[in-house]
Motif scaffolding. Structure first.
Motif, PDB file in Angstrom:
ATOM      1  N   ARG A  59      -5.634  -0.650   3.003  1.00 29.87           N
ATOM      2  CA  ARG A  59      -6.421   0.572   3.182  1.00 29.87           C
ATOM      3  C   ARG A  59      -7.820   0.233   3.714  1.00 29.87           C
ATOM      4  O   ARG A  59      -8.433   1.022   4.440  1.00 29.87           O
ATOM      5  N   VAL A  60      -8.306  -0.937   3.330  1.00 31.23           N
ATOM      6  CA  VAL A  60      -9.627  -1.388   3.801  1.00 31.23           C
ATOM      7  C   VAL A  60      -9.513  -2.034   5.176  1.00 31.23           C
ATOM      8  O   VAL A  60     -10.314  -1.799   6.074  1.00 31.23           O
ATOM      9  N   GLN A  61      -8.483  -2.882   5.337  1.00 33.44           N
ATOM     10  CA  GLN A  61      -8.278  -3.614   6.599  1.00 33.44           C
ATOM     11  C   GLN A  61      -6.819  -3.473   6.998  1.00 33.44           C
ATOM     12  O   GLN A  61      -5.954  -4.203   6.517  1.00 33.44           O
ATOM     13  N   VAL A  62      -6.552  -2.541   7.882  1.00 36.56           N
ATOM     14  CA  VAL A  62      -5.178  -2.122   8.162  1.00 36.56           C
ATOM     15  C   VAL A  62      -4.310  -3.231   8.752  1.00 36.56           C
ATOM     16  O   VAL A  62      -3.088  -3.192   8.644  1.00 36.56           O
ATOM     17  N   ASN A  63      -4.946  -4.221   9.379  1.00 36.40           N
ATOM     18  CA  ASN A  63      -4.164  -5.287  10.016  1.00 36.40           C
ATOM     19  C   ASN A  63      -4.310  -6.622   9.286  1.00 36.40           C
ATOM     20  O   ASN A  63      -4.129  -7.681   9.892  1.00 36.40           O
ATOM     21  N   HIS A  64      -4.616  -6.582   8.002  1.00 36.85           N
ATOM     22  CA  HIS A  64      -4.795  -7.827   7.243  1.00 36.85           C
ATOM     23  C   HIS A  64      -3.475  -8.604   7.271  1.00 36.85           C
ATOM     24  O   HIS A  64      -2.466  -8.157   6.715  1.00 36.85           O
ATOM     25  N   PRO A  65      -3.451  -9.776   7.913  1.00 38.33           N
ATOM     26  CA  PRO A  65      -2.170 -10.481   8.106  1.00 38.33           C
ATOM     27  C   PRO A  65      -1.519 -10.924   6.796  1.00 38.33           C
ATOM     28  O   PRO A  65      -0.285 -10.843   6.645  1.00 38.33           O
ATOM     29  N   GLY A  66      -2.329 -11.384   5.832  1.00 33.48           N
ATOM     30  CA  GLY A  66      -1.772 -11.846   4.560  1.00 33.48           C
ATOM     31  C   GLY A  66      -1.104 -10.728   3.787  1.00 33.48           C
ATOM     32  O   GLY A  66       0.024 -10.875   3.283  1.00 33.48           O
ATOM     33  N   ALA A  67      -1.788  -9.579   3.698  1.00 28.78           N
ATOM     34  CA  ALA A  67      -1.243  -8.445   2.948  1.00 28.78           C
ATOM     35  C   ALA A  67       0.015  -7.899   3.625  1.00 28.78           C
ATOM     36  O   ALA A  67       0.998  -7.545   2.947  1.00 28.78           O
ATOM     37  N   LEU A  68       0.005  -7.821   4.942  1.00 32.08           N
ATOM     38  CA  LEU A  68       1.186  -7.345   5.664  1.00 32.08           C
ATOM     39  C   LEU A  68       2.385  -8.243   5.396  1.00 32.08           C
ATOM     40  O   LEU A  68       3.506  -7.765   5.168  1.00 32.08           O
ATOM     41  N   GLN A  69       2.144  -9.543   5.450  1.00 33.53           N
ATOM     42  CA  GLN A  69       3.236 -10.491   5.222  1.00 33.53           C
ATOM     43  C   GLN A  69       3.755 -10.403   3.793  1.00 33.53           C
ATOM     44  O   GLN A  69       4.979 -10.387   3.555  1.00 33.53           O
ATOM     45  N   LYS A  70       2.848 -10.338   2.823  1.00 33.41           N
ATOM     46  CA  LYS A  70       3.256 -10.284   1.428  1.00 33.41           C
ATOM     47  C   LYS A  70       4.069  -9.015   1.131  1.00 33.41           C
ATOM     48  O   LYS A  70       5.083  -9.065   0.415  1.00 33.41           O
ATOM     49  N   LEU A  71       3.641  -7.886   1.661  1.00 36.70           N
ATOM     50  CA  LEU A  71       4.361  -6.644   1.385  1.00 36.70           C
ATOM     51  C   LEU A  71       5.749  -6.658   2.027  1.00 36.70           C
ATOM     52  O   LEU A  71       6.658  -5.956   1.568  1.00 36.70           O
ATOM     53  N   SER A  72       5.901  -7.420   3.088  1.00 36.49           N
ATOM     54  CA  SER A  72       7.232  -7.521   3.713  1.00 36.49           C
ATOM     55  C   SER A  72       8.147  -8.475   2.972  1.00 36.49           C
ATOM     56  O   SER A  72       9.368  -8.402   3.073  1.00 36.49           O
ATOM     57  N   GLU A  73       7.554  -9.385   2.181  1.00 34.49           N
ATOM     58  CA  GLU A  73       8.334 -10.403   1.496  1.00 34.49           C
ATOM     59  C   GLU A  73       8.606 -10.067   0.028  1.00 34.49           C
ATOM     60  O   GLU A  73       9.703 -10.304  -0.485  1.00 34.49           O
ATOM     61  N   VAL A  74       7.605  -9.536  -0.659  1.00 38.65           N
ATOM     62  CA  VAL A  74       7.716  -9.334  -2.119  1.00 38.65           C
ATOM     63  C   VAL A  74       8.226  -7.925  -2.382  1.00 38.65           C
ATOM     64  O   VAL A  74       7.610  -6.941  -2.006  1.00 38.65           O
ATOM     65  N   LYS A  75       9.369  -7.847  -3.017  1.00 43.48           N
ATOM     66  CA  LYS A  75      10.005  -6.555  -3.339  1.00 43.48           C
ATOM     67  C   LYS A  75       9.895  -6.247  -4.830  1.00 43.48           C
ATOM     68  O   LYS A  75       9.795  -7.120  -5.652  1.00 43.48           O
ATOM     69  N   ASP A 119       3.671 -10.361 -12.034  1.00 36.49           N
ATOM     70  CA  ASP A 119       3.524  -8.905 -12.041  1.00 36.49           C
ATOM     71  C   ASP A 119       3.528  -8.404 -10.590  1.00 36.49           C
ATOM     72  O   ASP A 119       2.477  -8.190  -9.972  1.00 36.49           O
ATOM     73  N   LYS A 120       4.735  -8.190 -10.035  1.00 38.02           N
ATOM     74  CA  LYS A 120       4.871  -7.828  -8.635  1.00 38.02           C
ATOM     75  C   LYS A 120       4.333  -6.427  -8.343  1.00 38.02           C
ATOM     76  O   LYS A 120       3.824  -6.174  -7.241  1.00 38.02           O
ATOM     77  N   ALA A 121       4.437  -5.519  -9.322  1.00 35.46           N
ATOM     78  CA  ALA A 121       3.956  -4.151  -9.108  1.00 35.46           C
ATOM     79  C   ALA A 121       2.439  -4.152  -8.875  1.00 35.46           C
ATOM     80  O   ALA A 121       1.925  -3.512  -7.943  1.00 35.46           O
ATOM     81  N   LYS A 122       1.713  -4.887  -9.741  1.00 35.39           N
ATOM     82  CA  LYS A 122       0.264  -4.967  -9.581  1.00 35.39           C
ATOM     83  C   LYS A 122      -0.104  -5.712  -8.295  1.00 35.39           C
ATOM     84  O   LYS A 122      -1.076  -5.369  -7.630  1.00 35.39           O
ATOM     85  N   ALA A 123       0.702  -6.726  -7.984  1.00 33.72           N
ATOM     86  CA  ALA A 123       0.449  -7.487  -6.759  1.00 33.72           C
ATOM     87  C   ALA A 123       0.547  -6.573  -5.535  1.00 33.72           C
ATOM     88  O   ALA A 123      -0.351  -6.557  -4.681  1.00 33.72           O
ATOM     89  N   ARG A 124       1.630  -5.802  -5.463  1.00 30.78           N
ATOM     90  CA  ARG A 124       1.826  -4.917  -4.323  1.00 30.78           C
ATOM     91  C   ARG A 124       0.737  -3.848  -4.261  1.00 30.78           C
ATOM     92  O   ARG A 124       0.278  -3.469  -3.181  1.00 30.78           O
ATOM     93  N   ALA A 125       0.300  -3.386  -5.435  1.00 33.44           N
ATOM     94  CA  ALA A 125      -0.759  -2.377  -5.469  1.00 33.44           C
ATOM     95  C   ALA A 125      -2.054  -2.929  -4.850  1.00 33.44           C
ATOM     96  O   ALA A 125      -2.741  -2.229  -4.092  1.00 33.44           O
ATOM     97  N   GLU A 126      -2.362  -4.182  -5.162  1.00 35.09           N
ATOM     98  CA  GLU A 126      -3.580  -4.799  -4.611  1.00 35.09           C
ATOM     99  C   GLU A 126      -3.449  -5.017  -3.109  1.00 35.09           C
ATOM    100  O   GLU A 126      -4.410  -4.821  -2.358  1.00 35.09           O
ATOM    101  N   TRP A 127      -2.279  -5.399  -2.649  1.00 36.13           N
ATOM    102  CA  TRP A 127      -2.099  -5.619  -1.208  1.00 36.13           C
ATOM    103  C   TRP A 127      -2.185  -4.303  -0.441  1.00 36.13           C
ATOM    104  O   TRP A 127      -2.698  -4.261   0.671  1.00 36.13           O
TER     105      TRP A 127
END
Length: 321
Positions: free
Chosen positions: A305-321, A292-300
Motif C-alpha cells: 500500500r505504501v510502495q506498490v512495486n516493492h519487489p520483496g513483498a510482491l514475491q513473498k505474497l506470491s509464494e506464501v499461502k 505466523d503467515k497471516a500476520k506476515a501477509r498482512a505486513e506485506w
C-alpha cells in the motif's frame, strides 16, 4: 637644349624623385609608429581593465556577493570567453548557487552543469596554473550531480577530482567523507570504511556514524556495525537517520534470530513512520519465521500500500499461502 641644361633638368627630376621617396618613407614611419602606439595603448588599457575587473570580482567574492559575481563574470566572458579568472569566477559562483538551491531543487542541475563545464575548460587550458581548490570544487560538483541524477552516475568523477585536490595539497574537513560516500556508491566498501574512519577522526557526526555502520554491515561485519548504529541512535537528533539506523539494527537482530529485539526495532520505526515500506516488509519476514503467515501477509500488504512495486513483498505474497 644644351647638354648643360639637359643635365640640370635631369638632376632636378632626380632630386624630386628622392624628395618624394623620403616623404613616403616618413609617412610610413609615422603610420607604423601610430599603429604601434595605438596597439600598446589598447593592450595596456585592456590589461588595466582586466586587472580592475578581476580585483572587483575578488572583492565581491570575498563579500559573499555570489549572484553579483555570477552575473558580472558572465558579462565579462562575452568579451573574453576563455580568460582563466573569468572561467574560475563564473564556475565557482555557479557551483555556489547550485549548492544553495539543493533543498529547493530549482535549476540546481543546470548550475552544476555550468560549473562543471567551465571549470573543466579551465583545467584543460590552464592546467599548470590551476589552484588545488578548483579540483575540490569540481569533485563536489560531481558528487552533488550524482546525488541529483536519476539515470547517470558520477561517483567515479567525484573521486577523480577530489583525489587530485588531495594530491595537490588541498585540505578540507569534508574531503574524506565525500570520498567515502563516493567509494560506497561504486561498491568499494573497504575504501569507504577507511575514508569514513579518517573523517571520524576529524569530526564525528551522526551521518558519518550511520554511513560507516552501513558499510560495515555491507561487508558482513555486523558486530562492528551494531556498535556504530547504537551510537548513532543515542546521539542523533535527526529522525530520518535514527529510523534508518534502527532499520539496519533490526535486520541484524533478525539475522541473528533475536526476534524480540528485531520486532522492537521495526515496531518503533512504524510508530514514528507508518509509511516505512521496508519496515513493514521485514516485520512480515519476522512473522513468517515465527510461523505466523497471516500476520506476515498482512505486513506485506501494508508494504505494498505504501510502495506498490516493492519487489520483496510482491514475491513473498506470491509464494506464501
Amino acid at each position: 637644349m644644351t647638354k648643360t641644361a639637359r643635365e640640370s633638368r635631369r638632376a632636378l627630376r632626380h632630386k624630386g624623385f628622392n624628395s618624394r621617396k623620403v616623404i613616403g618613407v616618413i609617412i610610413c614611419v609615422v603610420l607604423i609608429s601610430a599603429a604601434i602606439s595605438f596597439f600598446i595603448f589598447f593592450s595596456f588599457g585592456k590589461n588595466v581593465s582586466s586587472a580592475f575587473n578581476i580585483r572587483h570580482l575578488a572583492e565581491q567574492w570575498k563579500n559573499n556577493e555570489i549572484e553579483a559575481v555570477y552575473e558580472e563574470s558572465g558579462k565579462l566572458m562575452d568579451e573574453n570567453l576563455f580568460q582563466k579568472n573569468m572561467l574560475i569566477f563564473r564556475g565557482y559562483s555557479a557551483f555556489k548557487i547550485a549548492v544553495s538551491s539543493l533543498d529547493s531543487g530549482n535549476d540546481t542541475l543546470t548550475y552544476l552543469d555550468e560549473a562543471i563545464n567551465l571549470l573543466r575548460v579551465a583545467v584543460l587550458l590552464y592546467e599548470k596554473d590551476i589552484p588545488p581548490q578548483l579540483y575540490y570544487i569540481l569533485g563536489q560538483a560531481y558528487f552533488y550531480k550524482n546525488k541529483l541524477s536519476s539515470y547517470y552516475y558520477y561517483s567515479d568523477l567525484a573521486i577523480r577530482y577530489l583525489e587530485q585536490a588531495v594530491a595537490k595539497g588541498y585540505k578540507a574537513d569534508d574531503i574524506s567523507e565525500l570520498l567515502g560516500l563516493s567509494y560506497a556508491e561504486i561498491g568499494n566498501t573497504e575504501k569507504s570504511i577507511q575514508l569514513f574512519s579518517e573523517a571520524l577522526r576529524i569530526h564525528e557526526t551522526d551521518a558519518l556514524l550511520y554511513n560507516i555502520a552501513k558499510e560495515y554491515y555491507q561487508c558482513n561485519q555486523a558486530s562492528v556495525a551494531k556498535q556504530y548504529l547504537q551510537r548513532t541512535i543515542q546521539t542523533s537528533q535527526n529522525d530520518d537517520i535514527i529510523l534508518s539506523s534502527r532499520f539496519i539494527l533490526g535486520k541484524i537482530y533478525l539475522e541473528e534470530e533475536k526476534y524480540s529485539e528485531a520486532q522492537g526495532e521495526f515496531e518503533t520505526i512504524l510508530e514514528k513512520n507508518e509509511n516505512f515500506a521496508d519496515a513493514h516488509y521485514q516485520l512480515g519476514v519476522l512473522y513468517e519465521k515465527l510461523g505466523d503467515k497471516a500476520k506476515a501477509r498482512a505486513e506485506w500488504r501494508k508494504c505494498l500500500r505504501v510502495q506498490v512495486n516493492h519487489p520483496g513483498a510482491l514475491q513473498k505474497l506470491s509464494e506464501v499461502k
